[in-house]
Enzyme design. Structure first.
Site, PDB file in Angstrom:
ATOM      1  N   ASP A 160      36.868 -39.461 -24.301  1.00  0.00           N
ATOM      2  CA  ASP A 160      36.284 -40.812 -24.649  1.00  0.00           C
ATOM      3  C   ASP A 160      36.811 -41.788 -23.516  1.00  0.00           C
ATOM      4  O   ASP A 160      37.954 -41.620 -22.782  1.00  0.00           O
ATOM      5  CB  ASP A 160      37.015 -41.526 -25.746  1.00  0.00           C
ATOM      6  CG  ASP A 160      36.176 -41.459 -26.899  1.00  0.00           C
ATOM      7  OD1 ASP A 160      34.957 -41.488 -26.791  1.00  0.00           O
ATOM      8  OD2 ASP A 160      36.668 -41.442 -28.196  1.00  0.00           O
ATOM      9  N   ARG A 201      27.923 -39.243 -22.499  1.00  0.00           N
ATOM     10  CA  ARG A 201      27.679 -40.419 -23.711  1.00  0.00           C
ATOM     11  C   ARG A 201      27.497 -41.563 -22.520  1.00  0.00           C
ATOM     12  O   ARG A 201      28.611 -41.810 -21.990  1.00  0.00           O
ATOM     13  CB  ARG A 201      28.561 -40.362 -24.419  1.00  0.00           C
ATOM     14  CG  ARG A 201      28.735 -41.339 -25.535  1.00  0.00           C
ATOM     15  CD  ARG A 201      29.634 -41.751 -26.248  1.00  0.00           C
ATOM     16  NE  ARG A 201      30.206 -40.551 -27.291  1.00  0.00           N
ATOM     17  CZ  ARG A 201      31.323 -40.071 -27.382  1.00  0.00           C
ATOM     18  NH1 ARG A 201      32.240 -41.060 -27.093  1.00  0.00           N
ATOM     19  NH2 ARG A 201      31.616 -39.117 -28.195  1.00  0.00           N
TER      20      ARG A 201
END
Length: 306
Positions: A132, A182
């Site tokens: 992340d 992402r």
């Protein structure tokens, strides 16, 4: 302004105590968080998988301050991955992790070792890990860790935030064969020197970055709930002649479930970002910051008396 207020609220211990102690809080949190335990996360994951959706699980940890805490987080992920494999949920279910939760701010080398152990457990389970993104001060260190991990675990995913001015360049560097990226708008308050400030500028950056990823050789993961950007994502996939197995859409658990179902029914791969754990407050505030209409949820909590 509302977005900045909710991001600031994510770091407010006083408001955290107020929200967590309010009677309606747990019900609201369960709209967006799978539960406090891995058992609950696995149960929700099974339901999503049965509906034809993929999953990425995030164990919520807001403030790792000691090596012991970092080890606990590592062990939680390793255990979770083993249970995902045993439950037959891999490879459709992967995990997302923040390096800060693994002690990045305490000992960067140790955090990388923990990330390596989790990636090894993911490989054993037949799935993958996505690192992340966090605030801009950690971007370089996170991408360096990504490149190191990809030497042994090439499926390790990256997250890039469209609101950062540097992200177009990062997209170009990471849009290589086999690279999972992402792309999201970004959920952290950043200074104007490093980030776009207006919603319009962030959206324009998102589309530019999306074009780079879709035209490249990697595997784009389009993480947005914005109907316009989802439509653009569908259009770009067609424009660049990508099959439905060469990209995916990612949406948060509890947000636009009808859209998740629509995309999946249309043949798209749809992955639900599924957080779990007791430290849900900061996560919830950042999600509301992305969707200011959610301020009513907080108002309901703050004004509740029963």
């Amino acid at each position: 302004m509302l977005r900045s207020l909710f991001i600031a609220a994510a770091g407010s211990s006083r408001l955290e105590r107020l929200v967590e102690s309010a009677p309606v809080s747990k019900g609201i949190a369960r709209r967006f968080v799978a539960g406090s335990s891995a058992d609950e996360a696995l149960r929700v994951s099974r339901g999503l998988a049965d509906d034809g959706l993929a999953v990425t699980l995030d164990h919520l940890v807001e403030d790792t301050r000691t090596i012991e805490q970092a080890v606990t987080v590592r062990d939680e992920y390793v255990s979770l991955l083993g249970r995902l494999k045993h439950s037959g949920l891999t490879p459709a279910a992967e995990v997302s992790l923040k390096l800060s939760a693994l002690g990045q701010r305490i000992d960067e080398k140790l955090a990388r070792e923990h990330a390596h152990a989790i990636c090894a457990a993911a490989a054993e389970a037949g799935t993958s890990v996505t690192l992340d993104a966090e605030d801009h001060t950690t971007t370089d260190a996170t991408l360096e860790t990504l490149l190191e991990l990809r030497g042994e675990f090439p499926n390790t995913g990256a997250v890039l935030q469209a609101h950062l001015r540097r992200t177009e360049g990062d997209c170009r560097e990471l849009s290589t064969a086999g690279s999972r990226v992402r792309l999201c708008k970004g959920a952290y308050s950043e200074p104007e020197s490093v980030a776009f400030q207006s919603a319009l500028d962030v959206d324009k950056s998102f589309v530019r970055c999306l074009n780079i990823l879709m035209s490249g050789e990697g595997y784009p993961m389009v993480a947005t709930h914005d109907p316009r950007l989802i439509a653009i994502g569908e259009d770009r996939a067609r424009w660049f002649d990508r099959s439905t197995g060469e990209y995916e859409f990612q949406l948060l658990y509890g947000v636009r479930p009808d859209e998740q179902a629509r995309l999946a029914a249309g043949g798209h791969t749809v992955r639900v970002y599924l957080p779990y754990g007791q430290q849900w407050y900061g996560y919830l505030m950042r999600r509301i910051a992305e969707r200011p209409a959610g301020m009513g949820l907080v108002a309901k909590v703050v004004t509740s008396r029963k």
